[in-house]
Design a protein around this motif. Structure first.
Motif, short mmCIF file in Angstrom:
data_model
loop_
_atom_site.label_atom_id
_atom_site.label_comp_id
_atom_site.label_asym_id
_atom_site.label_seq_id
_atom_site.Cartn_x
_atom_site.Cartn_y
_atom_site.Cartn_z
N HIS A 1 -21.74 -11.10 -2.28
CA HIS A 1 -21.64 -12.39 -2.97
C HIS A 1 -20.47 -12.32 -3.95
O HIS A 1 -20.38 -11.38 -4.74
CB HIS A 1 -22.95 -12.67 -3.71
N ILE B 1 -20.57 -14.41 0.73
CA ILE B 1 -21.42 -15.50 0.25
C ILE B 1 -20.81 -16.03 -1.04
O ILE B 1 -20.35 -15.25 -1.88
CB ILE B 1 -22.86 -15.05 -0.04
N MET C 1 -24.17 -20.70 -0.65
CA MET C 1 -25.41 -20.77 -1.41
C MET C 1 -25.37 -22.08 -2.19
O MET C 1 -24.61 -22.25 -3.13
CB MET C 1 -25.51 -19.56 -2.35
N GLU D 1 -12.19 -13.13 1.54
CA GLU D 1 -13.02 -13.10 2.74
C GLU D 1 -12.38 -12.25 3.83
O GLU D 1 -13.07 -11.47 4.51
CB GLU D 1 -13.26 -14.51 3.27
N TYR E 1 -34.07 -15.58 5.47
CA TYR E 1 -33.58 -15.26 4.12
C TYR E 1 -34.62 -15.78 3.12
O TYR E 1 -34.84 -16.96 2.98
CB TYR E 1 -32.23 -15.92 3.85
N TYR F 1 -23.96 -8.61 3.48
CA TYR F 1 -23.44 -9.63 2.58
C TYR F 1 -22.88 -9.05 1.28
O TYR F 1 -23.45 -8.13 0.69
CB TYR F 1 -24.53 -10.63 2.22
N THR G 1 -20.78 -17.80 4.06
CA THR G 1 -22.11 -18.38 3.91
C THR G 1 -22.19 -19.03 2.54
O THR G 1 -21.75 -18.45 1.55
CB THR G 1 -23.19 -17.28 4.04
N HIS H 1 -30.99 -10.47 -4.81
CA HIS H 1 -29.61 -10.84 -5.16
C HIS H 1 -29.36 -10.30 -6.57
O HIS H 1 -29.96 -10.75 -7.53
CB HIS H 1 -29.48 -12.36 -5.08
N GLU I 1 -23.58 -9.25 -6.42
CA GLU I 1 -22.68 -10.35 -6.73
C GLU I 1 -21.60 -9.86 -7.68
O GLU I 1 -21.90 -9.41 -8.80
CB GLU I 1 -23.41 -11.54 -7.33
N HIS J 1 -21.40 -23.65 9.07
CA HIS J 1 -21.58 -22.46 8.23
C HIS J 1 -23.06 -22.23 7.94
O HIS J 1 -23.84 -23.17 7.79
CB HIS J 1 -20.82 -22.62 6.91
N THR K 1 -19.82 -10.04 5.24
CA THR K 1 -19.80 -11.50 5.20
C THR K 1 -19.80 -11.96 3.75
O THR K 1 -20.61 -11.48 2.94
CB THR K 1 -21.02 -12.09 5.92
#
Length: 775
Positions: free
Chosen positions: A339, A391, A408, A380, A166, A337, A406, A199, A273, A424, A389
């Motif tokens: 977010h 984040i 951050m 989730e 990543y 992912y 996950t 992102h 996000e 995690h 998944t």
């Protein structure tokens, strides 16, 4: 005989003319690769790319990879390389599939006859092509045709692969909206540096930027705010819900599809996000029923703190809305992912909301923190059901972490450590190293930024894993990400300035083996890479070139010693004193400078006779109180002590950065300082240097007073100054001057500085002083 000699000469000339031209060789210093490859061998010679060079691909699916070079050659060289699946013996760039190579790895071999790039995935080929791009002359980045240049690639053998899976960058397009074309340009630059994750911060209080067809008001209302761009971010007033909102923008779903497809071709995954449960005032302004109160609000134009207008966690309609939104988002973003934010939720309204309190009771939750955990776990489950998944920022740890989330980690490394210990996956993005909305040089010379400091070298010092982690924990650290929040970033040019060259430092740290990381070596390469950035049209910062002064005073002699350096090592610094012109012929800085009288100092880094970075312009003002004893009625705060009890009489002034070590601070008390001049002296003026940074709670004084005494017991007031509060959104330094009738035979001077009694938000104000001059 004469005829025979002429014939021999003709044959020799003919043979020489038919001889193959020998391609030039390169030195290691001429190779400017960022990030540094895993291994590199440089050989004699080079490969020349001409209009007859072909790109040979192993399969049709790799045709798009050839555009990485072809787009450049079309613009800069005026020709396009033919792409073919038929191999030729020489004068080609071959893309060969090698199943023995790891997914993101590649091997590159350049000879004078051909270029062979081997990889096992499209990603590997993309990274290899970006390396070839960096090996070409910097002029390949030109937007128009370049004449009189030959396109040589040095003969090298490179084996390369990333250290972390990543390698990311976040752009905030909510606080300030950036158009689709800039986003695509930015994606190109991420690929150039072998970063692999974009992102996309699409939702925040100040703007909803993604079209959701089921809820059109999210962009019709939430995508725009009242235009207050002429005011500092933290000085903007609250908007009324019916006020005309004209500032903003959003991406249509077609825009998003285009951006995602563009990124995929360049090996970049895009992670959207969609903030929750806080940072969603733009959504609540669109649909007030999403909040606990249901009251209409406006999209804010500036800073909001604390963030209390958040989604109601008690209503089922909130989760129906979010599932609808996320369903449309997942259709647009095919990656693993999603977010969902999860940060900075102030749960004031949840505590009084009957729906939220009922939810807490029904679910057997302990408190509002566990309610947020319930909220995130529920989201989730929905994402997991759709093979995605979650984040979240490290606040999702509070109250219990969703099962497969996950994390951050932004509030330092601690959240990442805790999450990895719990099994995690973690992405490290600490404010200390990777927040690019922070200053990268002295605020005195930089555009307005968040008042913290992240210089280029500190970015390069970032390491995603901690020594205290177990082997198992380290395996959960996926990599790192730099974040550019856009409160203070209104334009594309400003965005580039904050990103570059710091993004290149991050790129090397998360790609190259740790034993290859060396600041001095990087500092040489990045300075050369900046020349390429110029050709690329990137508005990069030269902050690392700025001269950084260090000064100390000898309290015995009153002499100041000044040392000069720049963030880059081994630079040419020149300086001029007291009005002399600063130029390439000025004094070369080699040894520390000593001064004991009023002195103006100008200094800058020079390269090839030109100034690089900002010019330092600093004046050292000596006065009658220098190095004299100081008595404090109320002690300064130990967190802002500067150099201690002589800090206010040492000639050394502070900058606009309140943590620079030159400011003394008080909270909840005035600064009442008595200076002993040690002998009877004539005085007629006192100057008090002060800082204001209202966004961090530091305010100019509201009243100052000067008193003088011959014996230290009986004081007489000789001057005072009152000032009314004024809104001052940025960092500002002022020197408050109080002149008075000449006072003779004075030994003691008492200066009283009263802080602002009440801030606009209530509560006490910090008072910051750097020097008290007595004349």
């Amino acid at each position: 005989m004469k005829l025979f000699k002429i014939l021999l000469l003709f044959i020799a000339l003919s043979t020489f003319g038919c001889a193959e031209k020998e391609n030039p060789s390169f030195t290691k210093e001429e190779l400017v690769l960022i990030p540094q490859p895993k291994s590199l061998n440089l050989n004699q010679g080079s490969f020349e790319v001409t209009n007859s060079t072909k790109i040979i691909i192993a399969q049709d699916s790799l045709a798009s990879v050839s555009s990485i070079l072809n787009d450049l050659f079309k613009r800069a060289a005026g020709f396009e390389l033919e792409t073919s699946i038929d191999a030729h013996a020489e004068n080609n760039i071959q893309l060969k599939i090698n199943s023995e190579i790891a997914k993101e790895a590649y091997e590159l071999k350049v000879t004078s006859e051909n270029v062979i790039l081997e990889a096992n995935s499209k990603l590997g080929f993309v990274y290899g092509m970006e390396t070839i791009r960096q090996l070409l002359p910097k002029e390949i980045e030109s937007g128009s045709k370049v004449s009189d240049i030959e396109w040589y690639i040095p003969n090298v053998e490179i084996t390369d692969a990333p250290q972390y899976s990543y390698r990311g960058n976040m752009l905030d397009v909510s606080r300030h909206f950036f158009g689709k074309e800039y986003i695509k340009k930015h994606i190109d630059r991420l690929a150039f540096l072998k970063l692999n994750t974009f992102h996309f911060h699409l939702v925040d209080d100040q703007g909803w930027r993604i079209e959701i067809k089921k809820y059109p008001k999210l962009t019709e209302v939430g995508g725009f705010r009242v235009d207050q761009e002429d005011s500092h971010w933290n000085a903007r007033t609250k908007n009324e819900p019916d006020a005309k909102a004209t500032f903003g923008g959003f991406y249509t779903q077609e825009d998003i599809k285009e951006i995602v497809a563009y990124a995929q071709e360049r090996g970049i995954r895009v992670i959207p996000e969609i903030e929750m449960p806080a940072h969603v005032m733009s959504a609540i302004a669109s649909y007030p029923w999403l909040s606990c109160t249901g009251e209409p609000i406006a999209v804010p134009s500036g800073g909001v703190w604390p963030i209390t207008d958040i989604y109601c966690a008690g209503k089922e309609s909130t989760f129906e809305f979010l599932e609808d939104v996320l369903s449309e988002v997942m259709q647009l973003f095919p990656g693993e992912y999603i977010h969902v934010g999860g940060d900075e939720a102030t749960k004031t309204n949840w505590k009084t909301c009957p729906d939220c309190q009922r939810r807490i009771k029904e679910e057997g939750l302990a408190d509002e923190d566990e309610l947020q955990s319930y909220f995130m776990k529920r989201i989730e489950k929905f994402l997991n059901k759709n093979d995605r998944t979650l984040i979240g920022w490290d606040e999702i740890l509070e109250g219990g972490l969703p099962e497969e989330a996950t994390v951050m980690s932004w509030r330092g490394f601690e959240g990442g450590w805790e999450a990895s210990a719990a099994g995690h996956d973690v992405i490290m993005t600490p404010t200390s190293h990777l927040y690019f909305d922070y200053y990268q040089g002295s605020p005195d010379n930089e555009p307005v930024a968040f008042n913290a400091f992240t210089p280029l070298k500190r970015v390069y010092e970032f390491r995603p894993v901690l020594d205290s982690m177990s082997v198992k924990q380290k395996k959960h650290v996926l990599g790192g990400q730099a974040n550019l929040w856009a409160e203070y970033v209104p334009t594309e040019a400003h965005s580039e300035y904050m990103l570059f060259p710091r993004l290149a430092a991050l790129a090397e740290v998360v790609w190259s083996p740790e034993n290859k990381l060396d600041w001095e070596d990087f500092s040489v390469r990045i300075r050369k890479m900046m020349e390429r950035f110029e050709v690329m049209g990137i508005n990069y910062a030269k902050s690392a070139y700025a001269v950084q002064p260090e000064s100390d005073i000898d309290l015995e002699t009153g002499e100041i010693t000044i040392k000069l350096k720049s963030e880059f090592p081994n630079t040419e610094i020149r300086y001029a004193l007291n009005g002399e012109e600063l130029n390439a012929e000025s004094n070369l800085y080699e040894n520390e400078i000593k001064v004991d009288t009023d002195t103006q100092l100008k200094a800058a880094v020079f390269k090839n006779g030109k100034v690089m970075g900002a010019v330092l312009d600093k004046t050292f003002k000596f006065h009658k109180a220098v190095a004299k004893p100081v008595i404090y009625k109320y002690p300064y705060n130990q967190n802002y002590a500067s150099s201690g009890e002589t800090a206010l009489v040492n000639v050394l002034k502070g900058s606009k950065y309140f943590k620079d070590g030159r400011w003394q601070g008080w909270i909840n008390n005035p600064a009442i300082i008595t200076i002993d001049l040690e002998k009877e002296t004539s005085v007629s003026e006192v100057i008090v240097g002060s800082l204001e940074e209202q966004g961090t709670g530091i305010y100019f004084p509201q009243q100052l007073k000067v008193e003088v005494s011959k014996d230290g017991k009986n004081f007489k007031e000789v001057a005072s100054l009152k000032r009314d509060y004024q809104t001052n959104p940025g960092a500002k330094i002022d020197n408050f001057k109080m002149g008075f009738e000449l006072q003779e035979n004075i030994r003691f001077v008492r200066v009283s500085v009263e802080p602002l009694a009440k801030t606009p938000n209530g509560g006490g104000a910090w008072l910051f002083l750097d020097e008290i001059q007595i004349k």
